[in-house]
Design a protein around this motif. Structure first.
Motif, mmCIF file in Angstrom:
data_model
loop_
_atom_site.group_PDB
_atom_site.id
_atom_site.type_symbol
_atom_site.label_atom_id
_atom_site.label_comp_id
_atom_site.label_asym_id
_atom_site.label_seq_id
_atom_site.Cartn_x
_atom_site.Cartn_y
_atom_site.Cartn_z
ATOM 1 N N LEU A 111 -0.312 -7.828 -2.301
ATOM 2 C CA LEU A 111 0.309 -6.636 -2.877
ATOM 3 C C LEU A 111 2.096 -6.955 -2.941
ATOM 4 O O LEU A 111 2.721 -6.585 -3.951
ATOM 5 N N ILE A 112 2.483 -7.283 -1.643
ATOM 6 C CA ILE A 112 3.894 -7.668 -1.766
ATOM 7 C C ILE A 112 4.244 -8.734 -2.615
ATOM 8 O O ILE A 112 5.491 -8.760 -3.177
ATOM 9 N N GLU A 113 3.417 -9.692 -2.837
ATOM 10 C CA GLU A 113 3.766 -10.908 -3.438
ATOM 11 C C GLU A 113 3.810 -10.441 -5.010
ATOM 12 O O GLU A 113 4.707 -10.742 -5.904
ATOM 13 N N GLU A 114 3.122 -9.402 -5.378
ATOM 14 C CA GLU A 114 2.987 -8.918 -7.026
ATOM 15 C C GLU A 114 4.293 -8.209 -6.910
ATOM 16 O O GLU A 114 4.818 -8.438 -8.231
ATOM 17 N N ALA A 115 4.589 -7.207 -6.080
ATOM 18 C CA ALA A 115 6.134 -6.550 -6.379
ATOM 19 C C ALA A 115 7.140 -7.730 -6.224
ATOM 20 O O ALA A 115 7.943 -7.231 -7.144
ATOM 21 N N ARG A 116 7.282 -8.863 -5.402
ATOM 22 C CA ARG A 116 8.388 -9.659 -5.698
ATOM 23 C C ARG A 116 8.405 -10.402 -6.943
ATOM 24 O O ARG A 116 9.392 -10.866 -7.475
ATOM 25 N N ARG A 117 6.917 -10.726 -7.517
ATOM 26 C CA ARG A 117 6.829 -11.213 -8.723
ATOM 27 C C ARG A 117 7.659 -10.279 -9.986
ATOM 28 O O ARG A 117 7.998 -11.026 -11.022
ATOM 29 N N GLY A 118 7.738 -9.034 -9.517
ATOM 30 C CA GLY A 118 8.552 -8.159 -10.617
ATOM 31 C C GLY A 118 7.410 -7.256 -11.209
ATOM 32 O O GLY A 118 7.926 -6.247 -11.932
ATOM 33 N N ALA A 119 6.282 -7.233 -10.609
ATOM 34 C CA ALA A 119 5.172 -6.188 -11.037
ATOM 35 C C ALA A 119 5.557 -4.762 -10.497
ATOM 36 O O ALA A 119 6.168 -4.537 -9.470
ATOM 37 N N THR A 120 5.130 -3.830 -11.141
ATOM 38 C CA THR A 120 5.269 -2.392 -10.540
ATOM 39 C C THR A 120 4.003 -2.338 -9.987
ATOM 40 O O THR A 120 2.741 -2.325 -10.341
ATOM 41 N N VAL A 121 3.780 -1.780 -8.241
ATOM 42 C CA VAL A 121 2.771 -1.950 -7.709
ATOM 43 C C VAL A 121 2.563 -0.640 -7.002
ATOM 44 O O VAL A 121 3.656 0.029 -6.608
ATOM 45 N N VAL A 122 1.485 0.190 -7.488
ATOM 46 C CA VAL A 122 1.165 1.541 -6.960
ATOM 47 C C VAL A 122 0.124 1.399 -5.745
ATOM 48 O O VAL A 122 -1.192 0.803 -6.299
ATOM 49 N N VAL A 123 0.186 2.044 -4.675
ATOM 50 C CA VAL A 123 -1.073 2.009 -3.646
ATOM 51 C C VAL A 123 -1.408 3.210 -3.195
ATOM 52 O O VAL A 123 -0.434 3.853 -2.720
ATOM 53 N N ALA A 124 -2.660 3.615 -3.123
ATOM 54 C CA ALA A 124 -2.878 4.919 -2.424
ATOM 55 C C ALA A 124 -3.793 4.295 -1.244
ATOM 56 O O ALA A 124 -4.769 3.505 -1.363
ATOM 57 N N THR A 125 -3.524 4.917 -0.107
ATOM 58 C CA THR A 125 -3.820 4.196 1.199
ATOM 59 C C THR A 125 -3.792 5.365 2.234
ATOM 60 O O THR A 125 -2.754 6.175 2.241
ATOM 61 N N HIS A 126 -4.579 5.022 3.417
ATOM 62 C CA HIS A 126 -4.219 5.621 4.589
ATOM 63 C C HIS A 126 -4.002 4.499 5.772
ATOM 64 O O HIS A 126 -3.827 5.060 6.774
ATOM 65 N N ASP A 127 -3.983 3.623 5.382
ATOM 66 C CA ASP A 127 -3.553 2.316 6.310
ATOM 67 C C ASP A 127 -2.193 2.187 6.688
ATOM 68 O O ASP A 127 -1.174 2.269 5.729
ATOM 69 N N GLU A 128 -1.631 2.570 8.008
ATOM 70 C CA GLU A 128 -0.737 2.605 8.274
ATOM 71 C C GLU A 128 0.227 1.162 8.141
ATOM 72 O O GLU A 128 1.555 1.402 7.755
ATOM 73 N N ASP A 129 -0.370 0.224 8.306
ATOM 74 C CA ASP A 129 0.056 -1.326 8.080
ATOM 75 C C ASP A 129 0.605 -1.425 6.805
ATOM 76 O O ASP A 129 1.651 -1.886 6.563
ATOM 77 N N LEU A 130 -0.240 -0.911 5.835
ATOM 78 C CA LEU A 130 0.096 -1.039 4.359
ATOM 79 C C LEU A 130 1.037 0.050 3.926
ATOM 80 O O LEU A 130 2.054 -0.601 3.253
ATOM 81 N N MET A 131 1.328 1.216 4.552
ATOM 82 C CA MET A 131 2.279 2.028 4.272
ATOM 83 C C MET A 131 3.782 1.324 4.671
ATOM 84 O O MET A 131 4.641 1.369 4.090
ATOM 85 N N ALA A 132 3.772 0.510 5.835
ATOM 86 C CA ALA A 132 4.821 0.166 6.309
ATOM 87 C C ALA A 132 5.403 -0.989 5.350
ATOM 88 O O ALA A 132 6.690 -1.294 5.320
ATOM 89 N N ALA A 133 4.409 -1.819 4.870
ATOM 90 C CA ALA A 133 4.883 -2.843 3.849
ATOM 91 C C ALA A 133 5.328 -2.299 2.682
ATOM 92 O O ALA A 133 5.941 -3.285 1.998
ATOM 93 N N GLY A 134 5.143 -1.110 2.137
ATOM 94 C CA GLY A 134 5.748 -0.687 0.973
ATOM 95 C C GLY A 134 7.293 -0.400 1.069
ATOM 96 O O GLY A 134 8.141 -0.703 1.990
ATOM 97 N N ASP A 135 7.853 -0.465 -0.435
ATOM 98 C CA ASP A 135 9.258 -0.189 -0.565
ATOM 99 C C ASP A 135 9.520 1.220 -0.538
ATOM 100 O O ASP A 135 10.734 1.513 -0.271
ATOM 101 N N ASP A 136 8.574 1.910 -1.168
ATOM 102 C CA ASP A 136 8.842 3.501 -1.208
ATOM 103 C C ASP A 136 7.240 4.263 -0.802
ATOM 104 O O ASP A 136 6.618 3.552 -1.066
ATOM 105 N N LEU A 137 7.590 5.042 -0.020
ATOM 106 C CA LEU A 137 6.411 5.859 0.534
ATOM 107 C C LEU A 137 6.522 7.305 0.238
ATOM 108 O O LEU A 137 7.466 8.004 0.358
#
Length: 224
Positions: free
Chosen positions: A181-207
């Motif tokens: 998901l990080i790679e896809e965002a860096r590629r230029g994609a718009t990435v939206v994730v629904a999660t309760h995973d704290e590690d994944l939350m920390a990896a996001g650009d906007d929360l």
């Protein structure tokens, strides 16, 4: 391709699930929708992906108001611009790994010659090299999620929408999903994730924490 929800509200069986919620997902960034069960994060993800209609407000895709798009417009949007990663994998169990990766991109004669090399490349990237013809139902849960990643990678979509993509996965597979998901965002994609995973939350650009109705941004966010 930017996605925007402006003061949207949605009711199910007369009960409010989302009330006057506004959010923007931008190209090159990962937006994480977090919150407790029942907070509406998956519903909001589905609204942004035009999978669910709203009762009030607007949903804007790029510069177009998509709130009242007809089914054919939505299908074109999904086909041409979006890759979905579902918690339940969203795979055709009786079909092969290769078929699932290329679904929606196949001709009546199968996949194009140039696409075959790309299938091999994405399967190698998700550690499923040489398993093109294997029946998907025989895979483990983690392997099925990796097929979902390979499908999204193969599409090279403008928008990647993921619903609880790391749920029930071991650490190795959670890390693979997060890195993808990080790679896809860096590629230029718009990435939206629904999660309760704290590690994944920390990896996001906007929360956005829907149960707190506030926006937070991790310290490592990249510039606009």
């Amino acid at each position: 391709m930017r996605l925007r929800a402006d003061h949207i509200s949605l009711f199910i069986d007369g009960k409010p699930v989302l009330e006057k919620v506004s959010v923007t997902a931008r190209p090159g960034r990962m937006l994480v929708l977090a919150g407790s069960s029942g907070s509406g994060k998956t519903t909001l993800l589905n609204v942004l992906g035009l999978l669910r209609r709203i009762d009030a407000g607007e949903v804007v895709v790029g510069e177009q108001n998509a709130t009242k798009w007809r089914d054919r417009n939505r299908r074109r949007f999904w086909r041409e611009h979006v890759a979905f990663i579902f918690q339940d994998y969203g795979l055709i169990e009786e079909a092969s790994v290769e078929y699932n990766v290329t679904v929606g991109r196949r001709t009546l004669l199968g996949i194009r010659r140039g696409d075959r090399e790309r299938v091999d490349a994405v399967l190698e990237h998700v550690l499923l090299r040489g398993r093109n013809k294997e029946q998907t139902s025989r895979l483990s849960g983690g392997e099925k999620q990796r097929v979902g990643l390979a499908r999204a990678m193969f599409r090279q979509a403008d928008i990647v929408l993921a619903d609880e993509p790391t749920a029930s996965l071991d650490r190795k597979n959670r890390e693979m999903v997060t890195n993808f998901l990080i790679e896809e965002a860096r590629r230029g994609a718009t990435v939206v994730v629904a999660t309760h995973d704290e590690d994944l939350m920390a990896a996001g650009d906007d929360l956005i924490r829907l149960d707190q109705v506030e926006v937070a941004e991790p310290a490592h966010q990249s510039p606009e």
